[in-house]
Design an enzyme around this catalytic site. Structure first.
Site, PDB file in Angstrom:
ATOM      1  N   LYS A 186      52.781  30.491  53.176  1.00  0.00           N
ATOM      2  CA  LYS A 186      53.937  29.945  52.462  1.00  0.00           C
ATOM      3  C   LYS A 186      53.761  30.226  50.969  1.00  0.00           C
ATOM      4  O   LYS A 186      53.085  29.495  50.252  1.00  0.00           O
ATOM      5  CB  LYS A 186      54.074  28.434  52.665  1.00  0.00           C
ATOM      6  CG  LYS A 186      55.423  27.908  52.139  1.00  0.00           C
ATOM      7  CD  LYS A 186      55.429  26.435  51.886  1.00  0.00           C
ATOM      8  CE  LYS A 186      54.852  26.070  50.557  1.00  0.00           C
ATOM      9  NZ  LYS A 186      55.632  26.585  49.385  1.00  0.00           N
ATOM     10  N   GLY A 238      46.686  24.956  44.368  1.00  0.00           N
ATOM     11  CA  GLY A 238      47.738  24.324  43.578  1.00  0.00           C
ATOM     12  C   GLY A 238      47.224  23.140  42.791  1.00  0.00           C
ATOM     13  O   GLY A 238      46.040  23.046  42.459  1.00  0.00           O
ATOM     14  N   GLY A 243      47.454  18.356  46.234  1.00  0.00           N
ATOM     15  CA  GLY A 243      46.215  18.474  46.999  1.00  0.00           C
ATOM     16  C   GLY A 243      45.800  17.150  47.622  1.00  0.00           C
ATOM     17  O   GLY A 243      45.333  17.106  48.775  1.00  0.00           O
ATOM     18  N   GLU A 260      41.760  24.462  46.606  1.00  0.00           N
ATOM     19  CA  GLU A 260      41.417  25.057  45.323  1.00  0.00           C
ATOM     20  C   GLU A 260      42.432  24.517  44.331  1.00  0.00           C
ATOM     21  O   GLU A 260      43.589  24.949  44.298  1.00  0.00           O
ATOM     22  CB  GLU A 260      41.452  26.590  45.411  1.00  0.00           C
ATOM     23  CG  GLU A 260      40.677  27.264  44.282  1.00  0.00           C
ATOM     24  CD  GLU A 260      41.563  27.626  43.106  1.00  0.00           C
ATOM     25  OE1 GLU A 260      41.651  26.783  42.171  1.00  0.00           O
ATOM     26  OE2 GLU A 260      42.157  28.706  43.116  1.00  0.00           O
ATOM     27  N   CYS A 293      43.862  28.400  36.563  1.00  0.00           N
ATOM     28  CA  CYS A 293      43.053  27.177  36.659  1.00  0.00           C
ATOM     29  C   CYS A 293      41.647  27.330  36.100  1.00  0.00           C
ATOM     30  O   CYS A 293      40.990  26.338  35.796  1.00  0.00           O
ATOM     31  CB  CYS A 293      42.986  26.716  38.109  1.00  0.00           C
ATOM     32  SG  CYS A 293      42.511  28.021  39.259  1.00  0.00           S
ATOM     33  N   GLU A 394      45.052  18.788  32.698  1.00  0.00           N
ATOM     34  CA  GLU A 394      45.341  20.224  32.739  1.00  0.00           C
ATOM     35  C   GLU A 394      46.700  20.479  32.095  1.00  0.00           C
ATOM     36  O   GLU A 394      47.720  19.969  32.553  1.00  0.00           O
ATOM     37  CB  GLU A 394      45.328  20.719  34.183  1.00  0.00           C
ATOM     38  CG  GLU A 394      45.383  22.222  34.294  1.00  0.00           C
ATOM     39  CD  GLU A 394      45.172  22.712  35.724  1.00  0.00           C
ATOM     40  OE1 GLU A 394      44.560  23.764  35.899  1.00  0.00           O
ATOM     41  OE2 GLU A 394      45.622  22.016  36.663  1.00  0.00           O
TER      42      GLU A 394
END
Length: 492
Positions: A186, A238, A243, A260, A293, A394
């Site tokens: 996806k 993502g 997550g 991840e 990331c 982030e």
């Protein structure tokens, strides 16, 4: 330096389709997403979205394909995956242009980094396909022979984020294929075009129907894949909030998951560092407009060299050419959306207005000929408090937070003082210090004196703490999609 956006949205056609392994669909039960070119702010394509009907069909097709795919001779899987890697390299130019138009990554960066990255990781996974050995366990010699077999886990759903889908094919799709699993991919509705293209290459190279299916979709499609009982494992790349929801849903089903997630990577610069190399590392925050990331978003700099370092970094960021991602001379393109631009600049404004941070470079949205797109100036914030929002959360934009430190223990404490642990960077000429600090950093990867993060495709890559769990890359990356079975044979 800036450069205007001259390419029109219609200069190159973009195609996104749903691939069910045996047929291609131009519409889906999940509706349609209007894709916006982040460089122009204008619609450029309609993306068909998969819904539950397409997901149910894809799982059924993949389950049927799995029975044959797992029985393929391992060397045949290796040859097929190696050919696909070669096709990715062969279509470097087309893929780079698609990547630029779907998420704003400059074609220069796509050709230099992401296309080779995807192909390299694909080749590495392919090489493991015929090297996955079981063992003989001497539990009761003369009475039994105990064997361990490594078997593919089954149908795997790979949920990719939008920032690096070409690389995601190598890191996330190729390993389960090498292990003998079937993959339902996806891609994000924000970046579906490269995945459609690579799926076509797979089909042309003889990938059996149903081994790969591609279902562009939004959060609803992702949730349906996670919940589907026919999907045996989830691989998700993502953000942390998504997550957590995926981990909770998989936990309720006792379904394994590889996560991840995000990062807030520290770049520690000691007094004996090669400053030019340390600045070069810090300036890499402009890669993909800061939307990666592993980027070194916190510069943790010794107080004796702080002023010199920040002046050098501010100068380097001011020289970054921002502009049309289709221009091969562009170094940094736009961020993905207007909402992302507003969020990033809101964090910068909060840092300077409410936490005492200094704006040393950038801090604004680009105007003039770039005003319609989502272009942000490369930004450096100085005297950032280690516990402030811009140092803890982030940003996912071209923003570096500079923080002073006085001794090694303080540097390590600041570096480890966030919820994340994906990558870390350090610069020193002292080998003992480098090894000592690398060991102390709470991160899945540590890059010393300008080395890359992540490392090559043969090395394991992944995070600790809120940066996720599980590993991609090398043997461990393929082993994530294998399960061990013990067979005990009576000898008497």
């Amino acid at each position: 330096m800036t450069q205007g956006v001259n390419a029109t949205d219609n200069s190159r056609p973009l195609v996104s389709e749903i691939y069910l392994g045996t047929r291609w669909l131009g519409t889906g039960s999940g509706g349609v997403h209007q894709h916006i070119n982040p460089a122009t702010g204008r619609p450029q394509a309609d993306v068909p979205l998969a819904g539950r009907a397409e997901i149910d069909e894809a799982v059924a097709v993949a389950q049927t394909a799995f029975r044959k795919w797992r029985q393929w001779r391992p060397e045949d899987r290796r040859r097929l995956l190696t050919r696909i890697a070669a096709r990715i390299r062969e279509h470097e130019d087309e893929l780079a242009v698609m990547q630029a138009m779907e998420n704003g990554l400059p074609v220069s960066a796509a050709k230099a980094v992401l296309v080779p990255h995807g192909a390299n990781w694909f080749e590495n996974a392919a090489g493991w396909a015929d090297k996955l050995e079981g063992t003989v366990v001497p539990t009761a010699p003369g009475e039994t022979m105990d064997l361990t077999l490594m078997e593919p886990i089954g149908v795997v759903a790979v949920i990719l984020t939008w920032n690096a889908p070409i690389g995601g094919w190598g890191m996330c799709v190729a390993p389960p294929l090498a292990a003998g699993c079937c993959v339902i991919l996806k891609p994000s509705e924000l970046a579906p075009f490269t995945s459609t293209f690579i799926a076509r290459l797979c089909e042309e190279e003889g990938m059996p129907p149903g081994v790969i299916t591609v279902l562009p979709g939004g959060p609803e499609a992702g949730a349906a894949l996670v919940e589907h009982p026919g999907v045996r494992k989830i691989s998700f790349t993502g953000g942390g909030p998504t997550g957590r929801r995926i981990a909770a849903a998989c936990g309720a089903q006792l379904k394994p998951v590889l996560l991840e997630l995000g990062g807030k990577s520290a770049n520690i610069v000691f007094p004996d560092a090669d400053l030019a190399k340390a600045v070069e590392t810090a300036a890499s925050v402009v890669f993909s407009a800061g939307q990666a990331c592993t980027l070194p978003t916190r510069a943790i700099v010794h107080e004796s060299i702080y002023d010199e370092f920040t002046a050098m970094l501010a100068g380097a960021l001011a020289q970054v050419q921002v502009g049309d991602p289709l221009d091969p001379t562009t170094a940094m393109g736009p961020v993905i959306s207007a909402a992302a631009s507003d969020r990033i600049l809101g964090m910068v404004n909060h840092a300077t207005r409410d936490t005492g941070a200094e704006l040393l470079a950038g801090g604004n949205r680009k105007g003039d000929e770039l005003a319609a797109g989502y272009f942000i100036e490369p930004t450096l914030l100085g005297n950032v408090a280690p516990d402030s929002e811009v140092a803890q959360d982030e940003v996912f934009g071209p923003v570096t937070a500079a923080i002073r430190f006085s001794d090694e223990d303080e540097a390590v404490a600041v570096a480890n003082g966030t919820p994340y642990g994906l990558a870390g960077y350090l610069h020193t000429r002292d080998l003992a210090r480098a090894l000592r600090v690398a060991s102390a950093l709470e991160s899945g990867t540590v890059a010393v004196n300008g080395a890359g993060a992540p490392a090559g495709p043969g090395a394991p890559f992944g995070g600790v703490k809120e940066s996720g769990y599980g590993r991609e890359g090398g043997r461990l990356g393929v082993a994530e999609f294998l399960q061990h079975k013990t067979v005990s044979i009576a000898l008497s």
